[in-house]
Design a protein around this motif. Structure first.
Motif, mmCIF file in Angstrom:
data_model
loop_
_atom_site.group_PDB
_atom_site.id
_atom_site.type_symbol
_atom_site.label_atom_id
_atom_site.label_comp_id
_atom_site.label_asym_id
_atom_site.label_seq_id
_atom_site.Cartn_x
_atom_site.Cartn_y
_atom_site.Cartn_z
ATOM 1 N N MET A 93 0.836 -1.195 0.000
ATOM 2 C CA MET A 93 0.000 0.000 0.000
ATOM 3 C C MET A 93 0.872 1.246 0.000
ATOM 4 S SD MET A 93 -2.929 1.097 2.772
ATOM 5 C CE MET A 93 -3.750 -0.478 2.570
ATOM 6 N N PRO A 94 0.598 2.219 -0.875
ATOM 7 C CA PRO A 94 1.379 3.455 -0.892
ATOM 8 C C PRO A 94 1.337 4.152 0.459
ATOM 9 C CG PRO A 94 -0.027 3.288 -2.827
ATOM 10 C CD PRO A 94 -0.435 2.182 -1.925
ATOM 11 N N ALA A 95 2.456 4.798 0.824
ATOM 12 C CA ALA A 95 2.566 5.425 2.136
ATOM 13 C C ALA A 95 1.491 6.485 2.368
ATOM 14 C CB ALA A 95 3.957 6.043 2.296
ATOM 15 N N ILE A 96 1.166 7.253 1.330
ATOM 16 C CA ILE A 96 0.185 8.315 1.499
ATOM 17 C C ILE A 96 -1.199 7.735 1.765
ATOM 18 C CG2 ILE A 96 -0.237 8.454 -0.988
ATOM 19 C CD1 ILE A 96 -0.442 11.324 1.610
ATOM 20 N N VAL A 97 -1.533 6.618 1.100
ATOM 21 C CA VAL A 97 -2.818 5.958 1.319
ATOM 22 C C VAL A 97 -2.876 5.404 2.735
ATOM 23 C CG1 VAL A 97 -4.299 4.043 0.610
ATOM 24 C CG2 VAL A 97 -3.090 5.410 -1.112
ATOM 25 N N GLU A 98 -1.749 4.820 3.163
ATOM 26 C CA GLU A 98 -1.678 4.274 4.518
ATOM 27 C C GLU A 98 -1.891 5.371 5.550
ATOM 28 O OE1 GLU A 98 1.830 3.005 7.584
ATOM 29 O OE2 GLU A 98 2.107 2.541 5.459
ATOM 30 N N ALA A 99 -1.192 6.494 5.387
ATOM 31 C CA ALA A 99 -1.261 7.565 6.374
ATOM 32 C C ALA A 99 -2.658 8.162 6.455
ATOM 33 C CB ALA A 99 -0.232 8.648 6.044
ATOM 34 N N VAL A 100 -3.218 8.480 5.296
ATOM 35 C CA VAL A 100 -4.550 9.089 5.273
ATOM 36 C C VAL A 100 -5.604 8.091 5.757
ATOM 37 C CG1 VAL A 100 -6.344 10.060 3.796
ATOM 38 C CG2 VAL A 100 -3.943 10.709 3.459
ATOM 39 N N GLY A 101 -5.514 6.852 5.276
ATOM 40 C CA GLY A 101 -6.501 5.840 5.659
ATOM 41 C C GLY A 101 -6.510 5.562 7.144
ATOM 42 N N SER A 102 -5.324 5.466 7.756
ATOM 43 C CA SER A 102 -5.264 5.162 9.189
ATOM 44 C C SER A 102 -5.834 6.299 10.023
ATOM 45 C CB SER A 102 -3.816 4.863 9.610
ATOM 46 O OG SER A 102 -3.008 6.021 9.518
ATOM 47 N N ARG A 103 -5.653 7.532 9.558
ATOM 48 C CA ARG A 103 -6.189 8.664 10.304
ATOM 49 C C ARG A 103 -7.712 8.747 10.164
ATOM 50 N NH1 ARG A 103 -2.924 12.182 12.536
ATOM 51 N NH2 ARG A 103 -4.432 13.904 12.407
ATOM 52 N N ILE A 104 -8.213 8.454 8.975
ATOM 53 C CA ILE A 104 -9.668 8.455 8.784
ATOM 54 C C ILE A 104 -10.325 7.395 9.673
ATOM 55 C CG2 ILE A 104 -11.524 7.931 7.141
ATOM 56 C CD1 ILE A 104 -9.777 9.225 4.976
ATOM 57 N N THR A 105 -9.762 6.191 9.642
ATOM 58 C CA THR A 105 -10.341 5.132 10.464
ATOM 59 C C THR A 105 -10.146 5.418 11.943
ATOM 60 O OG1 THR A 105 -8.291 3.858 10.157
ATOM 61 C CG2 THR A 105 -10.165 3.304 8.735
ATOM 62 N N GLY A 106 -9.058 6.095 12.295
ATOM 63 C CA GLY A 106 -8.850 6.478 13.694
ATOM 64 C C GLY A 106 -9.947 7.396 14.189
ATOM 65 N N VAL A 107 -10.312 8.369 13.373
ATOM 66 C CA VAL A 107 -11.404 9.289 13.735
ATOM 67 C C VAL A 107 -12.723 8.533 13.824
ATOM 68 C CG1 VAL A 107 -12.769 11.263 12.947
ATOM 69 C CG2 VAL A 107 -10.272 11.333 12.804
ATOM 70 N N GLU A 108 -12.966 7.633 12.856
ATOM 71 C CA GLU A 108 -14.225 6.884 12.854
ATOM 72 C C GLU A 108 -14.345 5.996 14.086
ATOM 73 O OE1 GLU A 108 -13.756 4.905 9.161
ATOM 74 O OE2 GLU A 108 -14.776 6.462 7.993
ATOM 75 N N VAL A 109 -13.263 5.278 14.421
ATOM 76 C CA VAL A 109 -13.289 4.418 15.603
ATOM 77 C C VAL A 109 -13.494 5.254 16.865
ATOM 78 C CG1 VAL A 109 -11.880 2.910 17.066
ATOM 79 C CG2 VAL A 109 -11.947 2.546 14.596
ATOM 80 N N GLY A 110 -12.812 6.386 16.943
ATOM 81 C CA GLY A 110 -12.966 7.257 18.099
ATOM 82 C C GLY A 110 -14.389 7.758 18.263
ATOM 83 N N ALA A 111 -15.042 8.098 17.155
ATOM 84 C CA ALA A 111 -16.418 8.596 17.215
ATOM 85 C C ALA A 111 -17.379 7.507 17.687
ATOM 86 C CB ALA A 111 -16.839 9.120 15.844
ATOM 87 N N VAL A 112 -17.185 6.278 17.190
ATOM 88 C CA VAL A 112 -18.036 5.167 17.634
ATOM 89 C C VAL A 112 -17.829 4.893 19.124
ATOM 90 C CG1 VAL A 112 -18.451 2.693 17.398
ATOM 91 C CG2 VAL A 112 -18.192 4.101 15.353
#
Length: 358
Positions: A93-112
């Motif tokens: 997985m490209p580094a930029i996709v990894e970085a952005v994806g992990s932060r998006i899912t981090g916010v989503e998990v935190g909200a749940v």
């Protein structure tokens, strides 16, 4: 690499979670002390009634606030998702996709987690970070003091009775997973298989995102869909059926024990149960919407279906006959058997000729 930015999940969850009820420092200390004490009292009642004893001395319950519950669950998620994280490390997985994806899912998990943190009364944490010394217990009973105090105030019930009633349910889970040696590993292996059975190529992901949009629209219109159903592969649905069956069993068993033991030790148990059931079914329109989307209403049905299964089996073969469910994974009921307990009784106890049995 990280599939989820866990630090961001914790930060998001603790920032979004609503504050607990207003209590004085003395009231908080008293609530914490009583919950610790009642968890030990409940443990004795549960072991005596269920006749499950793994010979392990229980640790005192861990009492947390809402941010503490969020942090504890993030620790558990790290353990559960480690197989998926390890697979992701081996991907290209490209580094930029990894970085952005992990932060998006981090916010989503935190909200749940923020949504859930104001509702959960307690839980038995099955998966803890490994202890290098090997001395720490493999699981932990956690009680969320602010939520218990909030619920007892909202319901206007006796605080002592309500706290013991909650402890009876949660201690049942500790007894299940410490007294049935194979159960924890069975659940862990099923969860690992579920995660590794995912097919997350881009085209599949886009297809499921479109399906998720349809589900949200359906729920807003009053439908019964949930997001969990639309993000699974066919293989995952098969595994989830087994996981759902075992979790329905353990949740229903917890509810059954709580109500069976309750009348002898919780004087106001009938009032508590009636008011708590109405509370489970209530909530604002938005609250009900989120609960359906996250599959929380499914968990509520698990309590009822699992409890009905346990009650029927105990009525037919007694508590020792019911405890045959804990013999091995092969004696666990399927979802079909939970819906029709006579099928399980016929398969495990040879109860041929029962009404409705094939």
């Amino acid at each position: 690499m990280q599939v989820i930015d866990w630090d961001l999940a914790v930060a998001t969850g603790t920032r979004l979670v609503r504050p607990g009820p207003q209590v004085s420092r003395e009231e908080a200390r008293e609530a914490v002390a009583e919950l610790r004490r009642l968890s030990r009292v409940a443990e004795g009642h549960v072991r005596e009634f269920t006749r499950i004893d793994g010979g392990v001395a229980p640790q005192p319950a861990t009492i947390v606030d809402r941010p503490g519950w969020i942090r504890a669950n993030v620790d558990g998620f790290r353990v559960i998702l480690e197989p998926l994280t390890e697979r992701a490390r081996r991907s290209n997985m490209p580094a930029i996709v990894e970085a952005v994806g992990s932060r998006i899912t981090g916010v989503e998990v935190g909200a749940v987690l923020a949504f859930m943190a104001s509702r959960v009364l307690g839980q038995y944490e099955l998966f803890l970070p490994p202890d290098p010394t090997g001395k720490a217990p493999t699981g932990r009973l956690t009680l969320v003091a602010p939520n218990i105090v909030h619920a007892e105030r909202e319901l206007r019930v006796d605080p002592h009775d309500f706290r013991l009633w909650v402890c009876l349910h949660e201690e049942t889970h500790r007894v299940q997973f410490t007294g049935v040696p194979w159960l924890r590993e069975y659940v862990r292996s099923q969860m690992t298989d579920f995660l590794l059975a995912s097919d997350v190529d881009l085209s599949t992901l886009l297809e499921r995102l479109r399906a998720a949009t349809d589900v949200v629209a359906d729920v807003i219109r009053g439908g019964n869909g949930n997001l969990i159903d639309v993000i699974q592969s066919p293989r995952q649905k098969e595994i989830l059926d087994r996981l759902t069956a075992v979790m329905t069993l353990v949740e229903g068993h917890g509810d059954y024990v709580m109500d069976a033991v309750g009348p002898s030790v919780v004087p106001s148990v009938a009032e508590i149960r009636a008011k708590f059931q109405r509370r489970r079914q209530g909530g604002s329109r938005m609250d009900q919407l989120v609960r359906r989307l996250l599959g929380i209403d499914l968990k509520m049905r698990q309590y009822a279906e699992g409890s009905a299964f346990v009650r029927t089996v105990v009525d037919r073969v007694g508590i020792d006959g019911f405890n045959a469910v804990w013999t091995s994974p092969e004696t666990l009921p399927t979802q079909a058997e939970i819906a029709r307990p006579e099928l399980w009784l016929n398969r495990v106890h040879g109860y041929g000729g029962l009404p409705g049995a094939n």
